[in-house]
Enzyme design. Structure first.
Site, PDB file in Angstrom:
ATOM      1  CG  HIS A   1      55.103  20.643  -2.877  1.00 15.78           C
ATOM      2  ND1 HIS A   1      56.437  20.314  -2.974  1.00 15.78           N
ATOM      3  CD2 HIS A   1      54.457  19.927  -3.833  1.00 15.78           C
ATOM      4  CE1 HIS A   1      56.599  19.436  -3.957  1.00 15.78           C
ATOM      5  NE2 HIS A   1      55.411  19.186  -4.499  1.00 15.78           N
ATOM      6  CD  GLU A   2      50.255  20.376  -4.677  1.00 16.68           C
ATOM      7  OE1 GLU A   2      49.917  20.500  -5.879  1.00 16.68           O
ATOM      8  OE2 GLU A   2      50.962  19.434  -4.270  1.00 16.68           O
TER       9      GLU A   2
ATOM     10  CG  HIS B   1      54.086  21.665  -8.488  1.00 18.58           C
ATOM     11  ND1 HIS B   1      55.231  21.265  -9.130  1.00 18.58           N
ATOM     12  CD2 HIS B   1      53.881  20.767  -7.486  1.00 18.58           C
ATOM     13  CE1 HIS B   1      55.712  20.176  -8.546  1.00 18.58           C
ATOM     14  NE2 HIS B   1      54.918  19.857  -7.542  1.00 18.58           N
TER      15      HIS B   1
ATOM     16  CD  GLU C   1      56.914  16.550  -7.203  1.00 17.11           C
ATOM     17  OE1 GLU C   1      56.833  17.142  -6.110  1.00 17.11           O
ATOM     18  OE2 GLU C   1      55.918  16.250  -7.865  1.00 17.11           O
TER      19      GLU C   1
END
Length: 297
Positions: free
Chosen positions: A165-166, A169, A224
């Protein structure tokens, strides 16, 4: 004009000492992630042009000086931002307890990320901070930091889903824009320009402000969800069942009921979209793609 009115209504002039010029300056910085940087630069130029009409004392003069520096800084390119991010990470690593490479935590992380060399053309490097907080983050230079508290709470697959997930980004340049916005705001508060070793000019309080701004940063709903989608594909491409992501979300949801853990979990995942909605979204995708939850026949 409408965007500026909404910004003032949301923030309130009291956040800027009741000063409309200061509010406009911070609105211009905020626009660097919301709109074109050229619009932000234009707003700052207008602020400078108005300066001769509204300067009354030294504090206002300093404001316009900071505005001029921010107007230059707003056009920082990716390479500039990455360099400042590297400098910031040197500071942050020095301020935290970085575990040695032969520690069990670092060895576990190294084994899980051995094949992760880059994302979106950005080289990656991984380290573990000894900290009970439940957190992980990726900085604009490709530095990924994972806290021991998160590693204690997550299985390998769950931990990789958070890291994925990071990385989402980072790949989508959300991390770059967040860092750039926090950097500009900190530079303006400290009254310095962004050219020529910005971080070396910053006071300790400004560096602390930068850290706080990055920790508190919230991504948009679309960012997100896009990072969730990246993590889903990341797990699949690395041979993991994407249900691991659901398990991580469920664990985060359950632990967030504990007041002792809630603040750190809130920093790990933004409050919107709701985590239950995100769980359902990934569950449905897993089912469509034919993945079974681990333990199910």
């Amino acid at each position: 004009a409408g965007d500026f009115t909404n910004f003032v209504s949301h923030k309130g002039l009291n956040d800027f000492g009741g000063d409309a010029a200061s509010c406009l300056l911070h609105f211009s910085i905020d626009m660097t992630t919301e709109k074109s940087v050229y619009l932000a630069a234009a707003l700052l130029s207008c602020l400078l042009a108005l300066g001769s009409c509204v300067m009354r004392d030294g504090s206002v003069s300093r404001l316009f000086s900071a505005a001029g520096k921010a107007a230059t800084a707003v056009t920082l390119d990716d390479e500039d931002v990455a360099e400042y991010a590297r400098e910031y990470m040197e500071y942050l690593d020095g301020a935290n307890d970085v575990l040695p490479e032969d520690s069990p935590y670092a060895e576990r992380l190294a084994a899980l990320t051995a094949d992760l060399k880059s994302v979106g053309g950005i080289g990656l490097n991984f380290k573990v901070y000894r900290d009970d907080d439940l957190n992980a983050f990726a900085c604009a230079d490709g530095s990924v930091r994972v806290l021991t508290g998160l590693m204690d709470a997550m299985s390998d697959g769950e931990l990789l889903s958070v890291i994925g997930h990071e990385l989402g980004h980072l790949a989508h340049k959300d991390s770059k824009e967040t860092f750039k916005k926090a950097l500009l705001a900190s530079a303006v508060r400290d009254g310095i320009g962004a050219a020529g070793g910005l971080l070396s000019q910053m006071s300790d309080s400004a560096l602390a402000d930068l850290s706080e701004a990055l920790v508190a940063a919230k991504h948009s709903r679309s960012q997100e969800l896009a990072a969730d989608d990246f993590a889903y594909g990341f797990l699949k491409s690395n041979g993991w069942n994407p249900w691991e992501m659901v398990k991580a979300f469920e664990k985060i949801r359950d632990m967030s009921c504990d007041e002792r853990e809630a603040s750190s979990l809130e920093r790990l995942y933004a409050s919107h979209p709701d985590i239950s909605e995100r769980i359902l979204r990934i569950e449905q995708r897993c089912c469509r793609d034919g993945y079974k939850r681990p333990g199910e026949s």
